[in-house]
Design an enzyme around this catalytic site. Structure first.
Site, PDB file in Angstrom:
ATOM      1  N   SER A 124     -32.635  25.227  35.901  1.00 56.84           N
ATOM      2  CA  SER A 124     -34.055  24.877  35.883  1.00 56.84           C
ATOM      3  C   SER A 124     -34.301  23.526  36.522  1.00 56.84           C
ATOM      4  O   SER A 124     -33.451  22.632  36.460  1.00 56.84           O
ATOM      5  CB  SER A 124     -34.535  24.844  34.421  1.00 56.84           C
ATOM      6  OG  SER A 124     -35.815  24.272  34.332  1.00 56.84           O
ATOM      7  N   TYR A 149     -33.249  21.774  25.186  1.00 54.34           N
ATOM      8  CA  TYR A 149     -33.228  22.899  26.129  1.00 54.34           C
ATOM      9  C   TYR A 149     -32.795  22.396  27.514  1.00 54.34           C
ATOM     10  O   TYR A 149     -31.856  22.923  28.108  1.00 54.34           O
ATOM     11  CB  TYR A 149     -34.611  23.567  26.233  1.00 54.34           C
ATOM     12  CG  TYR A 149     -34.753  24.340  27.516  1.00 54.34           C
ATOM     13  CD1 TYR A 149     -35.457  23.815  28.596  1.00 54.34           C
ATOM     14  CD2 TYR A 149     -34.111  25.561  27.679  1.00 54.34           C
ATOM     15  CE1 TYR A 149     -35.537  24.493  29.790  1.00 54.34           C
ATOM     16  CE2 TYR A 149     -34.180  26.254  28.879  1.00 54.34           C
ATOM     17  CZ  TYR A 149     -34.892  25.708  29.936  1.00 54.34           C
ATOM     18  OH  TYR A 149     -34.958  26.368  31.124  1.00 54.34           O
ATOM     19  N   LYS A 153     -29.177  22.995  29.956  1.00 51.11           N
ATOM     20  CA  LYS A 153     -29.092  23.387  31.377  1.00 51.11           C
ATOM     21  C   LYS A 153     -28.221  22.375  32.140  1.00 51.11           C
ATOM     22  O   LYS A 153     -27.385  22.741  32.951  1.00 51.11           O
ATOM     23  CB  LYS A 153     -30.481  23.468  32.010  1.00 51.11           C
ATOM     24  CG  LYS A 153     -31.321  24.621  31.527  1.00 51.11           C
ATOM     25  CD  LYS A 153     -30.663  25.975  31.812  1.00 51.11           C
ATOM     26  CE  LYS A 153     -31.508  27.125  31.324  1.00 51.11           C
ATOM     27  NZ  LYS A 153     -30.822  28.428  31.445  1.00 51.11           N
TER      28      LYS A 153
HETATM   29  C1  WQD Z   1     -47.076  23.669  33.205  1.00 49.61           C
HETATM   30  C2  WQD Z   1     -48.176  22.625  33.230  1.00 49.61           C
HETATM   31  C3  WQD Z   1     -48.452  21.504  31.123  1.00 49.61           C
HETATM   32  C4  WQD Z   1     -49.947  24.920  28.850  1.00 49.61           C
HETATM   33  C5  WQD Z   1     -41.487  24.771  31.373  1.00 49.61           C
HETATM   34  C6  WQD Z   1     -40.054  24.439  31.166  1.00 49.61           C
HETATM   35  C7  WQD Z   1     -39.274  24.744  32.411  1.00 49.61           C
HETATM   36  C8  WQD Z   1     -39.499  26.184  32.779  1.00 49.61           C
HETATM   37  C9  WQD Z   1     -40.992  26.454  32.968  1.00 49.61           C
HETATM   38  C10 WQD Z   1     -37.728  27.465  31.819  1.00 49.61           C
HETATM   39  C11 WQD Z   1     -47.782  21.353  32.470  1.00 49.61           C
HETATM   40  C12 WQD Z   1     -49.704  22.308  31.494  1.00 49.61           C
HETATM   41  C13 WQD Z   1     -49.438  24.109  29.853  1.00 49.61           C
HETATM   42  C14 WQD Z   1     -51.278  24.709  28.393  1.00 49.61           C
HETATM   43  C15 WQD Z   1     -51.514  22.912  29.970  1.00 49.61           C
HETATM   44  N1  WQD Z   1     -38.984  27.043  31.774  1.00 49.61           N
HETATM   45  N2  WQD Z   1     -50.214  23.140  30.391  1.00 49.61           N
HETATM   46  N3  WQD Z   1     -52.014  23.709  28.971  1.00 49.61           N
HETATM   47  O1  WQD Z   1     -43.589  22.621  31.050  1.00 49.61           O
HETATM   48  O2  WQD Z   1     -43.751  22.718  33.600  1.00 49.61           O
HETATM   49  O3  WQD Z   1     -41.973  23.991  32.426  1.00 49.61           O
HETATM   50  O4  WQD Z   1     -41.629  26.123  31.720  1.00 49.61           O
HETATM   51  O5  WQD Z   1     -36.907  27.267  32.649  1.00 49.61           O
HETATM   52  O6  WQD Z   1     -37.910  24.521  32.151  1.00 49.61           O
HETATM   53  O7  WQD Z   1     -39.964  23.052  30.948  1.00 49.61           O
HETATM   54  O8  WQD Z   1     -44.320  24.735  32.249  1.00 49.61           O
HETATM   55  O9  WQD Z   1     -46.220  26.277  31.957  1.00 49.61           O
HETATM   56  O10 WQD Z   1     -45.455  24.895  29.961  1.00 49.61           O
HETATM   57  O11 WQD Z   1     -46.648  23.790  31.843  1.00 49.61           O
HETATM   58  O12 WQD Z   1     -52.204  22.010  30.480  1.00 49.61           O
HETATM   59  O13 WQD Z   1     -51.801  25.409  27.483  1.00 49.61           O
HETATM   60  O14 WQD Z   1     -49.309  23.158  32.532  1.00 49.61           O
HETATM   61  O15 WQD Z   1     -48.812  20.260  30.555  1.00 49.61           O
HETATM   62  O16 WQD Z   1     -48.373  20.250  33.148  1.00 49.61           O
HETATM   63  P1  WQD Z   1     -43.456  23.389  32.307  1.00 49.61           P
HETATM   64  P2  WQD Z   1     -45.671  25.006  31.432  1.00 49.61           P
END
Ligand code: WQD
Length: 340
Positions: A124, A149, A153
């Site tokens: 990741s 997590y 990785k």
């Molecule tokens: C994306 C953006 C949030 C939800 C994670 C893991 C990564 C990978 C993908 C496994 C961020 C914003 C989110 C919401 C929001 N997983 N957000 N409101 O955190 O970039 O990555 O998932 O491999 O390892 O860390 O993905 O989709 O959670 O967030 O504003 O209700 O959307 O703050 O900026 P993230 P995400």
């Protein structure tokens, strides 16, 4: 026919990879313990590929069972290892559950193959933390993980790299995913979050279908053009195709070393607000959202340099944000009429 073992093959990225392996003419055998997926995905895979998947329920933390499985399946020519826990927030609350599961499963797998196997490992972009330079390249420094997590990785990549360094028969490709989103064009498989979605796009589709309230944008005070955080969103089908390319490279013996790392992204960043507006434009659905506080552990902005993947894997992402949003929405509508 040589077969590819797909661990976690009923999960989000795993199931889409099973379809692309089938399309590329590979035999596939899936193992999963359904700890984060639904058995119905097997039926869905049969509908898409026209073939009943070869499947075994298996807990990869059970060393004896893993050894027994591998001994019985001598026709496995490669492994794509997805099976791992991956909820960032949960890993903070239950670190031991994450270290135990994610390391025992990996080590049992390599050991069962006597360290003689072609292995594609699901890593990741989390390993980069907040990169100093964007777009981030594979040789950027790995930063201290923000969560257990992310740490699993990073350490898993070290386990693989250090083992490969002294074991020429073990050939490994670590694929660093950016943000996988979307669903298969048939809308028969897609993301199946358990409980309230932590990730942005499944929350958007559940909010749009009326399953959740308004979306909370976690912060609009970042140093980005519109203040919301930026990520490199990649269609899950593009991501799946990259796994086929990685297996083909391992088989081709073209690799300069028996341990390689590749970024899997589009090379473009999109902000949270841009994704929300893209969803509305692609689907015609109006979204309700509010601006909330930043989420603990989030980085401000990241997108990948994907030149190495294009050069060495001969792969690049082809599906755009519009297709990511439309396919995610079609899948959510399918789930409403066909609840799992
Ligand atoms: C994306 C953006 C949030 C939800 C994670 C893991 C990564 C990978 C993908 C496994 C961020 C914003 C989110 C919401 C929001 N997983 N957000 N409101 O955190 O970039 O990555 O998932 O491999 O390892 O860390 O993905 O989709 O959670 O967030 O504003 O209700 O959307 O703050 O900026 P993230 P995400």
């Amino acid at each position: 026919m040589a077969k590819i073992l797909v661990t976690g093959g009923t999960g989000f990225i795993g199931s889409h990879t099973v379809v692309e392996l089938h399309n590329a003419g590979y035999g596939v055998v899936i193992v999963d313990d359904f700890s984060n997926s639904n058995p119905k995905i097997l039926t869905q895979l049969e509908k898409i590929t026209g073939k009943k998947p070869e499947f075994y329920e298996l807990d990869l933390c059970d060393e004896a069972k893993v050894n027994d499985f591998v001994k019985k399946h001598t026709d496995i020519s490669g492994v794509i290892h997805f099976a791992a826990f991956k909820a960032v927030g949960e890993s903070v609350q239950q670190p031991l559950k994450y270290y135990r599961n994610n390391f025992y499963s990996l080590i049992n797998l390599i050991t069962a193959f006597n360290q003689k196997v072609n292995l594609v490992f699901s890593s990741s972009c989390t390993v980069y933390g907040q990169p100093d330079v964007l777009p981030v390249t594979e040789d950027a420094p790995v930063k201290k993980a923000e969560s257990p997590y992310g740490n699993t990785k990073q350490i898993a990549e070290e386990i693989l790299q250090e083992t490969c360094a002294v074991t020429p028969s073990l050939k490994v490709t670590s694929l660093r995913y950016f943000n996988p989103v979307g669903a298969h064009h048939t809308a028969l498989i897609g993301e199946l979050p358990i409980g309230v979605p932590q990730n942005l796009v499944p929350f958007i589709t559940q909010s749009a279908i009326g399953k959740r309230g308004p979306i909370t944008v976690y912060g609009d005070d970042y140093s980005t053009p519109d203040g919301s955080a930026i990520r490199d969103y990649i269609h899950v089908v593009d991501l799946a195709k990259a796994h086929v390319a990685a297996i083909q490279r391992l088989e081709s013996e073209k690799a300069s070393s028996n341990y390689e790392v590749f970024n899997l992204g589009t090379g473009k960043g999109s902000s949270v607000l841009e994704i929300i507006h893209a969803f509305e434009k692609s689907t015609g659905e109006k979204l309700n959202y509010t601006i909330g506080a930043r989420r603990e552990g989030d980085i401000e902005q990241v997108w990948g340099n994907v030149e190495k993947s294009a050069r060495d894997l001969g792969w690049k992402a082809e599906l755009d944000i519009d297709e990511m949003m439309r396919s995610a929405w079609n899948w959510e509508k399918y789930l409403k009429d066909n609840p799992f």
